[in-house]
Design an enzyme around this catalytic site. Structure first.
Site, short mmCIF file in Angstrom:
data_model
loop_
_atom_site.label_atom_id
_atom_site.label_comp_id
_atom_site.label_asym_id
_atom_site.label_seq_id
_atom_site.Cartn_x
_atom_site.Cartn_y
_atom_site.Cartn_z
N GLU A 55 -2.22 8.16 7.35
CA GLU A 55 -3.33 7.83 6.33
C GLU A 55 -3.10 6.42 5.38
O GLU A 55 -4.13 5.70 5.23
CB GLU A 55 -3.14 9.01 5.20
CG GLU A 55 -4.46 8.85 4.19
CD GLU A 55 -5.87 8.98 4.87
OE1 GLU A 55 -6.35 10.08 5.39
OE2 GLU A 55 -6.53 7.88 4.77
N VAL B 11 -4.50 2.49 6.59
CA VAL B 11 -5.81 1.86 6.42
C VAL B 11 -6.26 2.20 4.92
O VAL B 11 -6.55 3.05 4.46
CB VAL B 11 -7.11 2.22 7.34
CG1 VAL B 11 -8.39 1.83 7.12
CG2 VAL B 11 -6.41 2.16 8.79
N LYS C 278 -6.81 -2.92 10.81
CA LYS C 278 -7.21 -1.85 10.25
C LYS C 278 -8.71 -1.29 11.06
O LYS C 278 -8.78 -0.12 11.31
CB LYS C 278 -7.55 -1.86 8.70
CG LYS C 278 -6.27 -2.03 8.04
CD LYS C 278 -6.66 -2.53 6.62
CE LYS C 278 -5.16 -2.82 5.89
NZ LYS C 278 -5.52 -3.60 4.57
N ILE D 84 -7.02 5.08 -0.40
CA ILE D 84 -8.13 5.66 -0.02
C ILE D 84 -8.07 6.66 1.42
O ILE D 84 -7.52 6.27 2.31
CB ILE D 84 -9.27 4.74 0.55
CG1 ILE D 84 -9.37 3.65 -0.86
CG2 ILE D 84 -10.73 5.28 0.73
CD1 ILE D 84 -10.52 2.57 -0.37
N VAL E 203 6.60 0.00 -0.78
CA VAL E 203 5.83 1.46 -0.57
C VAL E 203 6.91 2.37 -0.29
O VAL E 203 6.84 3.57 -1.11
CB VAL E 203 5.09 1.30 0.92
CG1 VAL E 203 4.41 2.73 0.94
CG2 VAL E 203 4.05 0.34 0.91
N GLY F 171 -4.83 1.52 1.99
CA GLY F 171 -3.93 1.94 0.97
C GLY F 171 -4.23 3.75 0.46
O GLY F 171 -4.33 4.63 1.24
#
Ligand SMILES: NC(=O)c1ccc[n+]([C@@H]2O[C@H](COP(=O)([O-])OP(=O)(O)OC[C@H]3O[C@@H](n4cnc5c(N)ncnc54)[C@H](OP(=O)(O)O)[C@@H]3O)[C@@H](O)[C@H]2O)c1
Length: 446
Positions: free
Chosen positions: A132, A135, A208, A139, A17, A137
């Site tokens: 953000e 949970v 999540k 969205i 990431v 990725g």
């Protein structure tokens, strides 16, 4: 045009990431600066693994291996934590917050385990945490819940929040393959980790679900109160029968309230679920995520997209950086606070009291009177049968019961979870029952 300001950022953890964030910030840097009126400047990119710092579109002078350098820099008001894990990452987050820095993280495990402590540290230090990417990725579900749907209570939130499990179940369904076979292929293709337990045993989805439930319902629901069941026990045989009955099998996170009152307990659960094949989530295939949010004002909404991967996840991280930048620009770091606890008396219902419909697959001897014996146990427990399906003994092959025993499928009406599990334990003690009964909850979300 107003003068573009600059925000210095320290990124710690240049793995999948982190490298995605560096790449995508470089890719759209001017566009983002034009939109925000703030230029997002990576002052430091840190990773203890030297190889992770190679081939990044940033000057060599920003690359460091010691996180302390980043945390100690007084000219870096925003720290991006992309380390993973709950130990060093927790230290980094708390250190940054205690220095009054704003933190952006994608670390769902850390928030699910230590969210309460981290959000308290943010509030105490007048700092903030953005999460953000933790949970689903790419969205924007966190922003939707706390900003877009601020006018709503949430009687129901449910969805597919783990791409690995969805990929495995989708392929088992499409190709009639066993769990182990698809898992091995998913590992080869990079869709599943070498140690897949956090995904396939439901832990990642539970992280999540805990974050979403807490945010949606205004109290810290606690990971220990999230019921979790993974997908290892789902066989291709059950998927095949479910399909015949008009259902698809999905691993869902479900966050539900019993009624609209503020005192109603919340259900937070993760488990394989039979959903009608024509339900919109049944068509969410492969590694994609899909979440349905039912608000008492907005009604039904649905979110769909990639729940993981360098690009999708970094899109969410950069969106958080944009929020942090705008807040700093406007002198209001806590414009949208990390977490607001406003329902201090709320509680989570235990799985024992959860009500659902059920699919039971028994493995029984093919003798007259077996159905009656099982029906008696269910009847004595006040559990109502919706339908019974007896299949001929399938050929004996992996994933199927032995051929001298027959599968017997019971679809149950709504019942309490504890009552069903107790009844099934009794059924499994009947001499005619030859294997552990498979239980899968059934939901149609009317
Ligand atoms: N990957 C995804 O698609 C995805 C999606 C959503 C959320 N997330 C979350 O994003 C976070 C990062 O995930 P990732 O997949 O990018 O992980 P990753 O590839 O393992 O990257 C983490 C990096 O941090 C480095 N690191 C560990 N300890 C360090 C330390 N003390 N100092 C400096 N660097 C250190 C690691 O180095 P070593 O490898 O040498 O330990 C690694 O390079 C996790 O919280 C994850 O749950 C990931």
């Amino acid at each position: 045009m107003e003068k573009v300001q600059q925000l210095n950022i320290g990124l710690i953890g240049a793995g999948v990431v982190g490298r995605g964030v560096v790449r995508n910030l470089a890719r759209n840097t001017d566009l983002i600066a034009e939109r925000l009126g703030v230029r997002l400047n990576l002052k430091w990119v840190c990773d203890k693994d030297k190889s992770r710092l190679k081939n990044l579109p940033v000057p060599a002078s920003v690359l460091v291996r010691d996180a302390k350098v980043v945390l100690d820099d007084p000219n870096v008001p925003v720290i991006v934590e992309l380390l993973g894990g709950t130990s060093f990452a927790r230290t980094v987050l708390l250190d940054a917050l205690n220095r009054g820095k704003v933190v952006v993280t994608a670390n769902k495990a850390l928030l699910a385990h230590h969210g309460e402590e981290i959000f308290a540290a943010a509030a105490r230090n007048s700092a903030n945490v953005f999460y953000e990417a933790s949970v689903c990725g790419g969205i924007p579900i966190i922003k939707a819940l706390r900003e877009g749907f601020v006018a709503n209570r949430f009687p129901l939130i449910y969805g597919i929040v783990n791409g690995t499990c969805n990929y495995i179940l989708s392929r088992m369904t499409a190709e009639g393959k066993d769990f182990d076979e698809v898992l091995a292929e998913a590992q080869k293709l990079g869709y599943a980790e070498a140690d897949p337990s956090l995904d396939v045993d439901g832990g990642d989805s539970a992280h999540k679900a805990t974050i979403l439930a807490s945010l949606a319902h205004g109290f810290w629901t606690g990971l220990e109160n999230t019921y979790v069941e993974g997908i290892r026990h789902v066989t291709k045989y059950d998927i095949e029968i479910a399909s015949e009955l008009g259902y698809a099998v999905k691993l869902l996170a479900i966050i539900k309230t019993a009624d609209a009152s503020d005192s109603a307990p919340i259900e937070v659960r993760v488990h394989p679920t039979l959903i009608p094949r024509d339900h919109v989530l049944a068509s969410v295939g492969g590694a994609f995520n899909g979440v349905v949010v039912r608000g008492d004002v907005v009604g039904e909404t649905m979110f769909y997209g990639r729940g993981a991967g360098a690009d999708a996840t970094s899109s969410a991280v950069i969106a958080d950086l944009a929020d942090a930048a705008l807040n700093l620009k406007c002198g209001s770091v806590q414009r949208v606070p990390a977490f607001v606890a406003h329902r201090l008396n709320a509680r989570v219902r235990t799985i024992d009291d959860v009500e659902s419909r059920y699919y039971l697959r028994l493995t029984v001897e093919d003798w007259p009177g077996v159905i009656a014996k099982v029906a008696k146990v269910l009847g004595d427990a006040d559990i109502s049968i919706a339908s019974v399906l007896q299949r001929e003994a399938p050929e004996s092959k992996p994933g199927h019961p032995p051929s001298d025993h027959v599968p017997l499928i019971f679809m149950l009406h709504v019942a309490k979870d504890r009552a069903v599990r107790d009844a099934v334990a009794e059924i499994d003690r009947l001499p005619v029952v030859k294997d552990k009964t498979i239980i899968i909850r059934v939901e149609n979300f009317d």
